[in-house]
Enzyme design. Structure first.
Site, PDB file in Angstrom:
ATOM      1  N   THR A 100      76.197  99.347  15.918  1.00  0.00           N
ATOM      2  CA  THR A 100      74.932  99.606  16.599  1.00  0.00           C
ATOM      3  C   THR A 100      75.113  99.531  18.110  1.00  0.00           C
ATOM      4  OG1 THR A 100      73.713  98.700  14.708  1.00  0.00           O
ATOM      5  CG2 THR A 100      72.534  98.842  16.799  1.00  0.00           C
ATOM      6  N   HIS A 114      77.653  89.032  19.145  1.00  0.00           N
ATOM      7  CA  HIS A 114      77.883  87.731  18.515  1.00  0.00           C
ATOM      8  C   HIS A 114      77.930  86.618  19.573  1.00  0.00           C
ATOM      9  CE1 HIS A 114      78.278  90.075  15.008  1.00  0.00           C
ATOM     10  NE2 HIS A 114      79.562  90.348  15.091  1.00  0.00           N
TER      11      HIS A 114
END
Length: 260
Positions: free
Chosen positions: A108, A147
């Site tokens: 994404t 992340h």
């Protein structure tokens, strides 16, 4: 029901937090057992393209390429506001960004760069955990951090160029769908329904007992600092993780072009 599910998720705190209870015997799994692999997001995307697992995490941007093989689960998504990948460069870099590192072709994050920053000419896939260091070395003009990297980049010689989630929200008015959980269409319908129930129960348990999974989360995390882990979980695990709802499905449709 007795069924072994081949499962693939990322080792990141949001996934391990959500899946802990169902993988570590804290809840009733209704006869399901799990063989789990922990993969980087682009490895997960590649495995989904090859239909390797029964149930898998994948980038939401990948859904159009795998929708014939997998069905989207209502629970387990990483979707929300203010949670986007970060485009960064070195603090002393003053030229326009032309050559950047992204955490995978099918992510994404890469889709957002294509949509929001079409002036960037080159996007080079790298393992997500190596991007910050590569940008700092000068291998690339900039890079997209996901992340745990988005929480610790300020400790390096890096500065923020753009929060891709905020840019997405500004353009669309919708929350950003980053990652999804999908189930193979080869599974019987009652098995998929059971997986979805068990996953939702696992997330509910995680919300009710937030520290129960901490050792498991730390065993797989890139960053071991408790504050970073807690920030990661709070940002990526929310009500949309329990159920996408109408707005969540609208957001996925806006990103992927799929009518869900």
């Amino acid at each position: 029901m007795s069924k072994t599910i081949r499962l693939a998720i990322s080792p990141c705190p949001n996934d391990t937090f959500m899946f802990d209870a169902m993988l570590n015997g804290r809840i009733d799994t209704e006869g399901l057992s799990f063989e789990v692999d922990y993969l980087d997001i682009e490895q997960l995307n590649g495995a989904a393209l090859d239909a390797k697992y029964d149930v898998s995490k994948c980038s939401t941007a990948l859904l159009p390429a795998i929708i014939a093989k997998y069905t989207l689960l209502d629970s387990g998504s990483a979707l929300g506001r203010g949670n986007g990948p970060l485009l960064v460069c070195r603090k002393d870099f003053g030229a326009p960004l032309r050559r950047i590192a992204v955490p995978g072709e099918h992510t994404t994050a890469n889709r957002l760069i294509i949509r929001l920053f079409d002036e960037i000419e080159e996007r080079h896939p790298l393992l997500f955990s190596t991007i910050a260091e590569a940008v700092e070395r000068g291998d690339y003009d900039g890079g997209v951090l996901i992340h745990e990297g988005r929480f610790v980049y300020h400790k390096r010689n890096l500065r923020l160029v753009a929060d891709l989630g905020l840019e997405w929200e500004r353009v669309t008015g919708l929350p950003l769908p980053l990652g999804s959980i999908v189930a193979s269409r080869t599974l019987e319908g009652d098995v998929v329904a059971t997986v979805e129930r068990v996953l939702r129960r696992s997330i509910e348990y995680a919300f009710a007992h937030p520290m129960a999974s901490r050792d498991y989360v730390k065993n797989h995390a890139q960053e071991l600092d408790d504050a970073v882990i807690e920030s990661h979980i709070k940002l990526f695990v929310n009500d949309y993780s329990l159920a996408l709802g109408t707005e969540g499905r609208r957001a996925i449709a806006e990103l992927t072009g799929l009518m869900l």
